[in-house]
Design an enzyme around this catalytic site. Sequence first.
Site, PDB file in Angstrom:
ATOM      1  N   ARG A 278       0.873  -1.197   0.000  1.00  0.00           N
ATOM      2  CA  ARG A 278       0.000   0.000   0.000  1.00  0.00           C
ATOM      3  C   ARG A 278       0.897   1.230   0.000  1.00  0.00           C
ATOM      4  NH1 ARG A 278      -1.982   1.040   5.423  1.00  0.00           N
ATOM      5  NH2 ARG A 278      -0.527   2.756   5.224  1.00  0.00           N
ATOM      6  N   HIS A 282      -3.199   4.779   4.630  1.00  0.00           N
ATOM      7  CA  HIS A 282      -4.380   3.919   4.696  1.00  0.00           C
ATOM      8  C   HIS A 282      -5.601   4.641   4.123  1.00  0.00           C
ATOM      9  CE1 HIS A 282      -7.462   1.214   6.110  1.00  0.00           C
ATOM     10  NE2 HIS A 282      -8.016   2.210   6.754  1.00  0.00           N
ATOM     11  N   TYR A 291       4.737   5.299  11.321  1.00  0.00           N
ATOM     12  CA  TYR A 291       4.950   3.869  11.540  1.00  0.00           C
ATOM     13  C   TYR A 291       5.759   3.149  10.467  1.00  0.00           C
ATOM     14  CZ  TYR A 291       0.671   3.638   8.648  1.00  0.00           C
ATOM     15  OH  TYR A 291      -0.267   3.795   7.654  1.00  0.00           O
TER      16      TYR A 291
HETATM   17  C1  LIG Z   1     -14.703  -5.262  11.924  1.00  0.00           C
HETATM   18  C2  LIG Z   1     -13.803  -4.087  11.746  1.00  0.00           C
HETATM   19  N1  LIG Z   1     -12.746  -3.905  12.566  1.00  0.00           N
HETATM   20  C3  LIG Z   1     -11.931  -2.847  12.397  1.00  0.00           C
HETATM   21  C4  LIG Z   1     -12.181  -1.928  11.421  1.00  0.00           C
HETATM   22  C5  LIG Z   1     -11.261  -0.734  11.255  1.00  0.00           C
HETATM   23  N2  LIG Z   1     -10.430  -0.889  10.071  1.00  0.00           N
HETATM   24  C6  LIG Z   1     -10.772  -0.341   8.895  1.00  0.00           C
HETATM   25  S1  LIG Z   1      -9.681  -0.703   7.686  1.00  0.00           S
HETATM   26  C7  LIG Z   1      -8.710  -1.592   8.730  1.00  0.00           C
HETATM   27  C8  LIG Z   1      -7.451  -2.265   8.216  1.00  0.00           C
HETATM   28  C9  LIG Z   1      -7.725  -3.328   7.229  1.00  0.00           C
HETATM   29  O1  LIG Z   1      -6.527  -3.764   6.642  1.00  0.00           O
HETATM   30  P1  LIG Z   1      -6.501  -4.717   5.416  1.00  0.00           P
HETATM   31  O2  LIG Z   1      -7.619  -5.688   5.489  1.00  0.00           O
HETATM   32  O3  LIG Z   1      -5.140  -5.260   5.304  1.00  0.00           O
HETATM   33  O4  LIG Z   1      -6.841  -3.784   4.156  1.00  0.00           O
HETATM   34  P2  LIG Z   1      -6.014  -2.561   3.560  1.00  0.00           P
HETATM   35  O5  LIG Z   1      -6.552  -1.321   4.241  1.00  0.00           O
HETATM   36  O6  LIG Z   1      -4.579  -2.784   3.854  1.00  0.00           O
HETATM   37  O7  LIG Z   1      -6.320  -2.517   2.115  1.00  0.00           O
HETATM   38  C10 LIG Z   1      -9.246  -1.584  10.020  1.00  0.00           C
HETATM   39  C11 LIG Z   1      -8.618  -2.255  11.172  1.00  0.00           C
HETATM   40  C12 LIG Z   1     -13.306  -2.144  10.594  1.00  0.00           C
HETATM   41  N3  LIG Z   1     -13.601  -1.317   9.580  1.00  0.00           N
HETATM   42  N4  LIG Z   1     -14.099  -3.220  10.763  1.00  0.00           N
END
Ligand SMILES: Cc1ncc(C[n+]2csc(CCOP(=O)(O)OP(=O)(O)O)c2C)c(N)n1
Length: 394
Positions: A278, A282, A291
């Site tokens: 990425r 985020h 980080y």
């Molecule tokens: C059930 C839930 N827990 C936490 C979150 C908060 N949250 C949103 S995106 C994210 C990270 C997800 O990372 P990843 O699946 O690796 O996707 P990326 O953003 O790297 O594309 C988190 C923890 C959420 N949206 N839903």
Amino acid sequence: MTTTKSRVVYTPSFTDGAEFRIPTFKVLKQDGSLYKGAKAPALDKDKALRIYRTMVTTRILDERMLAAQRQGRLSFYMQCTGEEAAVIGSAAALDDADMIMAQYREQGALAYRGFTIDEFMNQLFGNELDYGKGRQMPVHYGSKKLNYMTISSPLATQIPQATGYAYGQKLAGEGHCTITYFGEGAASEGDFHAALNMAAVQRVPVIFLCRNNGYAISTPAAEQFAADGVAPRAYGYKMDVIRVDGNDVLAMYEATKAARSLAVEHNRPVLIEAMSYRLAAHSSSDDPSGYRSKDEEAVWREKDPILRMRLWLERKKWWSEDDEKQLQETMRREVLETMKRAQKRPPPALETLITDVYDEVPPALADQFEKLKAHIRRYPDAYPKSAEHAKGGA
Ligand SMILES: Cc1ncc(C[n+]2csc(CCOP(=O)(O)OP(=O)(O)O)c2C)c(N)n1
Ligand SMILES: [Mg+2]
């Protein structure tokens, strides 16, 4: 009763699965040439250029909309910078009738299906033409027409939904499948495991596409799981699995095409782990400098998937510097003009706040709505004025 045909041993014997090292499938080198022994997929010029144009358009849209967020024109945005090949290369390997259930960073798949810049903008600005009627945060796109399920924020919910949807497709017997995209972070949710197990047991035509981009917001993959990525989990469910260089558009296309055949022709669900990074934050609310290092980012900037594909196209004489200049100029102009248009459009009609949920609006809600209208009449300058609002008496 057990179905395991297990060899018997007479001393305790443990394994951590280290013998299953999953290889990474690659086709295209960063200079646009092919790896020795690799073969380019059957991809005609039109399709290759459609993929490339979608990758460039997505990058431009992302850059422009992040800038718009910084200018205060937009509340929120998410970029997919660095992951364009993983998403668009895989989407291009599907049939238009196949269902896409995405996480939130897969705008490229939707753009490939034909979602217009106007449609993106209407959702981002939540105006009267937004299919979600302004009820969702920006980037929660969806299109019934294009078989792209509307994004929902709670992580991993789309994964078991994809298994269920694909089971329906199997029963319908029309030769369609579902692809579901998710991050390696989302793969830590219980929903991921339930979805894979159910798909393997019921033999449904679903492709699980994990974008392993190294981070779940600020949490690096190394702090998320001890295993060698997400791919080995497929063994536990007896599912076909492949790991692919996610910055290699040709490998992503080829792998997804093959996965689609397994799913549709043999009812074999497949897990694809696309290894990528990425490159952006985020979301517009995040600052990665807290980080991770600039040096780490620089390593991945050198592996840009868009440049990699462009160099391949140029070697094939399907693309030139002039073509690039023209595409960049046209898309930048279109994105800007479309944004201005979408921003000027009024919000959805006030009535839509209470429609679509109940067949008949319940009295308590109708009462609240009357009070809302009275409130808006009292403070008219604090609310947007649209023709529809006026019609609603507010
Ligand atoms: C059930 C839930 N827990 C936490 C979150 C908060 N949250 C949103 S995106 C994210 C990270 C997800 O990372 P990843 O699946 O690796 O996707 P990326 O953003 O790297 O594309 C988190 C923890 C959420 N949206 N839903
Ligand atoms: Mg991630």
